[in-house]
Design an enzyme around this catalytic site. Structure first.
Site, PDB file in Angstrom:
ATOM      1  N   SER A   7       0.856  -1.187   0.000  1.00  0.00           N
ATOM      2  CA  SER A   7       0.000   0.000   0.000  1.00  0.00           C
ATOM      3  C   SER A   7       0.892   1.237   0.000  1.00  0.00           C
ATOM      4  O   SER A   7       1.716   1.413   0.900  1.00  0.00           O
ATOM      5  CB  SER A   7      -0.878   0.010   1.247  1.00  0.00           C
ATOM      6  OG  SER A   7      -1.362   1.325   1.458  1.00  0.00           O
ATOM      7  N   HIS A  32      -1.352  -1.346  -4.194  1.00  0.00           N
ATOM      8  CA  HIS A  32      -2.612  -1.035  -3.500  1.00  0.00           C
ATOM      9  C   HIS A  32      -2.687   0.475  -3.244  1.00  0.00           C
ATOM     10  O   HIS A  32      -1.777   1.065  -2.660  1.00  0.00           O
ATOM     11  CB  HIS A  32      -2.647  -1.812  -2.181  1.00  0.00           C
ATOM     12  CG  HIS A  32      -3.915  -1.694  -1.419  1.00  0.00           C
ATOM     13  ND1 HIS A  32      -5.011  -2.493  -1.653  1.00  0.00           N
ATOM     14  CD2 HIS A  32      -4.273  -0.867  -0.404  1.00  0.00           C
ATOM     15  CE1 HIS A  32      -5.978  -2.177  -0.811  1.00  0.00           C
ATOM     16  NE2 HIS A  32      -5.565  -1.181  -0.042  1.00  0.00           N
ATOM     17  N   ASP A  34      -4.885   3.512  -1.599  1.00  0.00           N
ATOM     18  CA  ASP A  34      -5.926   3.793  -0.607  1.00  0.00           C
ATOM     19  C   ASP A  34      -6.522   5.179  -0.815  1.00  0.00           C
ATOM     20  O   ASP A  34      -5.883   6.194  -0.536  1.00  0.00           O
ATOM     21  CB  ASP A  34      -5.337   3.702   0.800  1.00  0.00           C
ATOM     22  CG  ASP A  34      -5.072   2.265   1.200  1.00  0.00           C
ATOM     23  OD1 ASP A  34      -6.022   1.456   1.136  1.00  0.00           O
ATOM     24  OD2 ASP A  34      -3.921   1.945   1.554  1.00  0.00           O
ATOM     25  N   MET A  36      -9.177   7.853   0.344  1.00  0.00           N
ATOM     26  CA  MET A  36      -9.983   8.197   1.527  1.00  0.00           C
ATOM     27  C   MET A  36     -10.631   9.561   1.324  1.00  0.00           C
ATOM     28  O   MET A  36      -9.976  10.493   0.863  1.00  0.00           O
ATOM     29  CB  MET A  36      -9.085   8.237   2.769  1.00  0.00           C
ATOM     30  CG  MET A  36      -8.328   6.939   2.995  1.00  0.00           C
ATOM     31  SD  MET A  36      -7.441   6.965   4.544  1.00  0.00           S
ATOM     32  CE  MET A  36      -6.470   5.456   4.398  1.00  0.00           C
ATOM     33  N   HIS A  65      -8.559   0.901  -3.586  1.00  0.00           N
ATOM     34  CA  HIS A  65      -9.438   0.669  -2.433  1.00  0.00           C
ATOM     35  C   HIS A  65     -10.133   1.983  -2.094  1.00  0.00           C
ATOM     36  O   HIS A  65      -9.510   2.906  -1.559  1.00  0.00           O
ATOM     37  CB  HIS A  65      -8.547   0.168  -1.269  1.00  0.00           C
ATOM     38  CG  HIS A  65      -9.255  -0.054   0.018  1.00  0.00           C
ATOM     39  ND1 HIS A  65      -8.567  -0.266   1.198  1.00  0.00           N
ATOM     40  CD2 HIS A  65     -10.575  -0.103   0.333  1.00  0.00           C
ATOM     41  CE1 HIS A  65      -9.446  -0.436   2.179  1.00  0.00           C
ATOM     42  NE2 HIS A  65     -10.662  -0.340   1.690  1.00  0.00           N
ATOM     43  N   MET A  67     -12.261   4.077   0.060  1.00  0.00           N
ATOM     44  CA  MET A  67     -12.882   4.279   1.372  1.00  0.00           C
ATOM     45  C   MET A  67     -13.679   5.571   1.277  1.00  0.00           C
ATOM     46  O   MET A  67     -13.260   6.646   1.702  1.00  0.00           O
ATOM     47  CB  MET A  67     -11.792   4.348   2.456  1.00  0.00           C
ATOM     48  CG  MET A  67     -11.219   2.978   2.776  1.00  0.00           C
ATOM     49  SD  MET A  67      -9.611   3.042   3.571  1.00  0.00           S
ATOM     50  CE  MET A  67      -8.550   3.061   2.129  1.00  0.00           C
ATOM     51  N   MET A 136     -10.956  -6.074   5.893  1.00  0.00           N
ATOM     52  CA  MET A 136     -10.169  -5.105   6.668  1.00  0.00           C
ATOM     53  C   MET A 136      -9.838  -5.726   8.024  1.00  0.00           C
ATOM     54  O   MET A 136     -10.725  -6.084   8.793  1.00  0.00           O
ATOM     55  CB  MET A 136     -10.958  -3.806   6.879  1.00  0.00           C
ATOM     56  CG  MET A 136     -11.088  -2.917   5.654  1.00  0.00           C
ATOM     57  SD  MET A 136      -9.546  -2.489   4.830  1.00  0.00           S
ATOM     58  CE  MET A 136      -8.612  -1.711   6.142  1.00  0.00           C
ATOM     59  N   GLY A 141      -8.566   3.726   7.553  1.00  0.00           N
ATOM     60  CA  GLY A 141      -8.269   5.144   7.763  1.00  0.00           C
ATOM     61  C   GLY A 141      -6.792   5.456   7.926  1.00  0.00           C
ATOM     62  O   GLY A 141      -6.335   6.495   7.462  1.00  0.00           O
ATOM     63  N   PHE A 142      -6.065   4.559   8.558  1.00  0.00           N
ATOM     64  CA  PHE A 142      -4.654   4.843   8.835  1.00  0.00           C
ATOM     65  C   PHE A 142      -3.816   3.567   8.743  1.00  0.00           C
ATOM     66  O   PHE A 142      -4.298   2.484   9.067  1.00  0.00           O
ATOM     67  CB  PHE A 142      -4.493   5.439  10.241  1.00  0.00           C
ATOM     68  CG  PHE A 142      -5.247   6.735  10.399  1.00  0.00           C
ATOM     69  CD1 PHE A 142      -4.687   7.946  10.003  1.00  0.00           C
ATOM     70  CD2 PHE A 142      -6.543   6.735  10.908  1.00  0.00           C
ATOM     71  CE1 PHE A 142      -5.401   9.130  10.112  1.00  0.00           C
ATOM     72  CE2 PHE A 142      -7.267   7.911  11.023  1.00  0.00           C
ATOM     73  CZ  PHE A 142      -6.694   9.113  10.625  1.00  0.00           C
ATOM     74  N   GLY A 143      -2.558   3.756   8.330  1.00  0.00           N
ATOM     75  CA  GLY A 143      -1.618   2.643   8.338  1.00  0.00           C
ATOM     76  C   GLY A 143      -1.037   2.468   9.738  1.00  0.00           C
ATOM     77  O   GLY A 143      -1.259   3.298  10.630  1.00  0.00           O
ATOM     78  N   ASP A 172      -6.265  -6.685   4.559  1.00  0.00           N
ATOM     79  CA  ASP A 172      -5.671  -5.346   4.584  1.00  0.00           C
ATOM     80  C   ASP A 172      -5.618  -4.801   6.009  1.00  0.00           C
ATOM     81  O   ASP A 172      -6.654  -4.569   6.635  1.00  0.00           O
ATOM     82  CB  ASP A 172      -6.547  -4.437   3.698  1.00  0.00           C
ATOM     83  CG  ASP A 172      -5.963  -3.042   3.501  1.00  0.00           C
ATOM     84  OD1 ASP A 172      -4.871  -2.763   4.025  1.00  0.00           O
ATOM     85  OD2 ASP A 172      -6.624  -2.245   2.801  1.00  0.00           O
ATOM     86  N   GLY A 194       1.353  -2.090   4.171  1.00  0.00           N
ATOM     87  CA  GLY A 194       1.876  -0.724   4.052  1.00  0.00           C
ATOM     88  C   GLY A 194       3.119  -0.549   4.887  1.00  0.00           C
ATOM     89  O   GLY A 194       4.248  -0.627   4.393  1.00  0.00           O
ATOM     90  N   SER A 195       2.940  -0.350   6.187  1.00  0.00           N
ATOM     91  CA  SER A 195       4.084  -0.009   7.043  1.00  0.00           C
ATOM     92  C   SER A 195       5.154  -1.098   7.044  1.00  0.00           C
ATOM     93  O   SER A 195       6.342  -0.786   7.090  1.00  0.00           O
ATOM     94  CB  SER A 195       3.612   0.312   8.467  1.00  0.00           C
ATOM     95  OG  SER A 195       2.698  -0.648   8.917  1.00  0.00           O
TER      96      SER A 195
HETATM   97  C1  DX5 Z   1      -5.931   1.413   5.914  1.00  0.00           C
HETATM   98  C2  DX5 Z   1      -5.583   1.047   4.512  1.00  0.00           C
HETATM   99  C3  DX5 Z   1      -4.472   0.091   4.392  1.00  0.00           C
HETATM  100  C4  DX5 Z   1      -3.172   0.544   5.022  1.00  0.00           C
HETATM  101  C5  DX5 Z   1      -2.499  -0.657   5.612  1.00  0.00           C
HETATM  102  O1  DX5 Z   1      -7.150   2.064   5.960  1.00  0.00           O
HETATM  103  O2  DX5 Z   1      -6.691   0.486   3.830  1.00  0.00           O
HETATM  104  O3  DX5 Z   1      -4.254  -0.324   3.047  1.00  0.00           O
HETATM  105  O4  DX5 Z   1      -2.303   1.164   4.138  1.00  0.00           O
HETATM  106  O5  DX5 Z   1      -1.406  -0.234   6.349  1.00  0.00           O
HETATM  107  P1  DX5 Z   1      -0.599  -1.196   7.334  1.00  0.00           P
HETATM  108  O6  DX5 Z   1      -0.058  -2.334   6.502  1.00  0.00           O
HETATM  109  O7  DX5 Z   1       0.455  -0.300   7.865  1.00  0.00           O
HETATM  110  O8  DX5 Z   1      -1.568  -1.669   8.375  1.00  0.00           O
HETATM  111 ZN    ZN Z   2      -6.352  -0.428   1.773  1.00  0.00          ZN
END
Ligand code: DX5
Ligand code: ZN
Length: 216
Positions: A7, A32, A34, A36, A65, A67, A136, A141-143, A172, A194-195
């Site tokens: 992501s 991926h 995201d 938002m 994705h 959101m 999910m 909303g956040f990584g 995810d 992501g992270s």
């Molecule tokens: C969160 C996103 C994810 C996010 C995952 O709302 O949909 O795709 O980037 O991040 P990590 O892998 O850091 O949980």
């Molecule tokens: Zn996502």
């Protein structure tokens, strides 16, 4: 073999083209993205213009994705900007069958995502119409949030509901070298990370670790 979808939410936004190119070189299977809207989730990211801007930097499929509370007016734009798969949320305000029809009209793969508290049984009417379910495993909303363990039971339940239908399961949120093998065991086909991918400058090593963890 599991597919890894990094992501770009955790990438360096000042050089997203280079980041996407580096992810392809590092062995990513999908990218991926995201999106938002600041309403469905308490965060804002980007729209179709950015998807279009980074499209020339990789040939990997774009897994978008959404959101968003009201994604319908934007689906064609995301498709034309270069999305290959478009995923909408079951909890959005729109009519889900209409959203799937809009995605299919653009000849793109259609996905439905569910928040951690949404039951997988609610997906049942849509499984014959879609290509992907995005489970999910954190609140969207956040990584960087921790993996919600209950998601594993949801993956198992979903896998049984899907049966022999050609629907992939993507997971995810909170994916790392510990949670990845558990998700694979439960039945995931795609892992969004992501992270974990971006925490080390050697993306190739991070992606390999996620893939290897799913082999053993
Ligand atoms: C969160 C996103 C994810 C996010 C995952 O709302 O949909 O795709 O980037 O991040 P990590 O892998 O850091 O949980
Ligand atoms: Zn996502």
């Amino acid at each position: 073999m599991v597919q890894i979808a990094p992501s770009i939410l955790s990438a360096d936004f000042a050089k997203l083209g280079a980041e996407v190119r580096a992810l392809e070189k590092a062995g990513a299977d999908l990218i991926h993205l995201d999106v938002m809207d600041g309403h469905f989730v308490p965060n804002l990211t980007f729209g179709p213009m950015l998807v279009k801007a980074i499209r020339p930097y990789t040939t990997l499929p774009f897994d978008v994705h959404l959101m968003m509370t009201n994604p319908a007016p934007f689906i064609a734009e995301f498709a034309r900007a270069g999305a290959d798969m478009i995923t909408v949320h079951l909890e959005s305000d729109a009519d889900i069958a209409d959203l799937i029809a809009l995605i299919k009209k653009e000849k793109k793969k259609a996905g439905i995502s569910i928040r951690p508290k949404t039951s997988v049984s609610k997906l049942l009417p849509y499984l014959p119409m879609i290509d992907l379910v995005l489970v999910m495993s954190v609140e969207p909303g956040f990584g960087g949030q921790p993996f919600i363990k209950h998601s594993l039971e949801k993956i198992v339940e979903l896998k049984a509901l899907i049966g022999r239908k050609p629907v992939q399961i993507s997971v995810d949120g909170g994916i790392n070298n510990i949670t990845a093998p558990a998700c694979i065991l439960a039945g995931a086909d795609i892992l969004v990370a992501g992270s974990y991918v971006f925490k080390h400058k050697l993306y190739e090593r991070q992606i390999r670790q996620l893939k290897q963890s799913s082999e053993g």
